[in-house]
Design a protein around this motif. Structure first.
Motif, PDB file in Angstrom:
ATOM      1  N   VAL A   1       0.782  -1.044  -0.032  1.00 53.56           N
ATOM      2  CA  VAL A   1      -0.033  -0.055  -0.057  1.00 53.56           C
ATOM      3  C   VAL A   1       0.965   1.122   0.021  1.00 53.56           C
ATOM      4  CG1 VAL A   1      -0.094   0.120   2.477  1.00 53.56           C
ATOM      5  CG2 VAL A   1      -2.019   1.261   1.059  1.00 53.56           C
ATOM      6  N   ARG A   2       0.266   2.364  -0.584  1.00 55.66           N
ATOM      7  CA  ARG A   2       1.013   3.645  -0.754  1.00 55.66           C
ATOM      8  C   ARG A   2       0.451   4.467   0.309  1.00 55.66           C
ATOM      9  NH1 ARG A   2       2.264   2.207  -6.544  1.00 55.66           N
ATOM     10  NH2 ARG A   2       4.517   1.891  -6.106  1.00 55.66           N
TER      11      ARG A   2
ATOM     12  N   PRO B   1       7.024   0.780   7.990  1.00 54.31           N
ATOM     13  CA  PRO B   1       7.589  -0.637   7.579  1.00 54.31           C
ATOM     14  C   PRO B   1       7.726  -0.781   5.934  1.00 54.31           C
ATOM     15  CG  PRO B   1       5.305  -1.025   8.135  1.00 54.31           C
ATOM     16  CD  PRO B   1       5.736   0.627   8.482  1.00 54.31           C
ATOM     17  N   PRO B   2       8.351  -1.782   5.510  1.00 51.03           N
ATOM     18  CA  PRO B   2       8.720  -2.113   4.350  1.00 51.03           C
ATOM     19  C   PRO B   2       7.081  -2.284   3.436  1.00 51.03           C
ATOM     20  CG  PRO B   2      10.022  -3.569   5.527  1.00 51.03           C
ATOM     21  CD  PRO B   2       9.027  -2.817   6.514  1.00 51.03           C
ATOM     22  N   SER B   3       6.112  -2.718   4.408  1.00 51.12           N
ATOM     23  CA  SER B   3       4.953  -2.777   3.666  1.00 51.12           C
ATOM     24  C   SER B   3       4.294  -1.761   3.154  1.00 51.12           C
ATOM     25  CB  SER B   3       4.008  -3.695   4.792  1.00 51.12           C
ATOM     26  OG  SER B   3       3.896  -3.021   5.686  1.00 51.12           O
ATOM     27  N   VAL B   4       4.764  -0.518   3.549  1.00 50.12           N
ATOM     28  CA  VAL B   4       4.040   0.839   3.445  1.00 50.12           C
ATOM     29  C   VAL B   4       4.978   1.717   2.642  1.00 50.12           C
ATOM     30  CG1 VAL B   4       2.961   2.818   4.448  1.00 50.12           C
ATOM     31  CG2 VAL B   4       2.594   0.515   5.406  1.00 50.12           C
ATOM     32  N   ASP B   5       4.746   2.110   1.425  1.00 50.17           N
ATOM     33  CA  ASP B   5       5.460   2.902   0.665  1.00 50.17           C
ATOM     34  C   ASP B   5       4.864   4.521   0.842  1.00 50.17           C
ATOM     35  OD1 ASP B   5       7.371   3.870  -1.254  1.00 50.17           O
ATOM     36  OD2 ASP B   5       6.432   3.500  -3.132  1.00 50.17           O
ATOM     37  N   VAL B   6       5.866   5.370   1.100  1.00 49.63           N
ATOM     38  CA  VAL B   6       5.390   6.825   1.522  1.00 49.63           C
ATOM     39  C   VAL B   6       5.465   7.820   0.549  1.00 49.63           C
ATOM     40  CG1 VAL B   6       5.339   8.690   3.303  1.00 49.63           C
ATOM     41  CG2 VAL B   6       5.570   6.241   4.047  1.00 49.63           C
TER      42      VAL B   6
END
Length: 251
Positions: A23-24, A46-51
């Motif tokens: 997810v972003r 965390p690596p699972s969230v692209d900001v």
């Protein structure tokens, strides 16, 4: 995915790319703020969230560009810049003006593109359906600076530097105008999860005004109240990041 066009790169700052994220999280700053305000959030995710941090025109590297002083036009332009990033679900975190803007972008994403946001985090801002008469944007420079100081959103060392003041005041005034002249247009509620976050001593929004965000989604809603004023998140950064991360990684 293809790299976004250079025109879109003006709007989006991706400080810590996470190409495998599920997810972003799109972060939209307060009036007078810039994308770099969310650098700590980007670093902590965390690596699972692209900001993706949004940079409005008229500040820092975009200070020579025309200002946008109303929410509808700003929302249209932010949406256009985000479309290349919709290969993953988008969630939104907006503080103050950024919360209103996040709501309007999420609305457009759902209505125009049929894409439901993964979540909306509305921080330090009353619900769109609530209203106050605010005219800070009409004050002279000293009056505008006084409001910024009262909210403690800008380092006093910067406010004492005339050169920096000349650089930030036009953009800040345009942002205040956008926030204070925003007029909510009633319509269908969002379908995404929505979280409202607020300081218990915020002069810009009461807890009841923040709780009214519940009326703007058909999805799950929760309200988080923190000790502090308009920039409560400066003192509760870890707790805010934890709340956002828990919501996004629970999907």
């Amino acid at each position: 995915m293809n790299r976004p066009a250079d025109d879109d790169d003006r709007w989006i700052r991706r400080f810590h790319p996470r190409p495998d994220a599920a997810v972003r999280l799109v972060c939209l700053p307060h009036a007078g703020g810039s994308a770099s305000y969310f650098l700590p959030v980007s670093r902590a995710m965390p690596p699972s969230v692209d900001v993706l941090c949004v940079q409005y025109p008229g500040r820092q590297d975009r200070r020579a560009e025309p200002l946008v002083d109303n929410v509808p036009d700003l929302a249209d332009q932010v949406l256009a810049a985000l479309l290349p990033w919709t290969d993953r679900p988008l969630a939104f975190f907006g503080h103050s003006l950024g919360a209103t803007l996040a709501f309007e972008v999420a609305r457009r994403l759902e209505r125009q593109k049929g894409l439901v946001a993964a979540g909306l985090f509305a921080s330090g801002r009353r619900a769109p359906s609530t209203h106050r008469v605010e005219t800070v944007h009409l004050r002279d420079d000293d009056g505008l600076i006084a409001d910024i100081r009262e909210l403690s959103g800008t380092d006093d060392r910067l406010l004492g530097d005339e050169e920096i003041l000349r650089m930030i005041l036009p953009a800040t005034r345009a942002d205040y105008r956008a926030a204070e002249t925003y007029a909510y247009e009633p319509g269908e509620a969002l379908r995404c999860p929505l979280s409202a976050l607020v300081g218990d001593d915020d002069p810009k929004v009461t807890v009841d005004e923040a709780a009214a965000w519940a009326d703007h989604t058909e999805g799950p809603f929760d309200l988080r109240v923190f000790p502090g004023g308009h920039f409560y998140l400066a003192d509760h950064q870890a707790a805010v990041i934890e709340a956002v991360t828990a919501r996004l990684t629970a999907r």
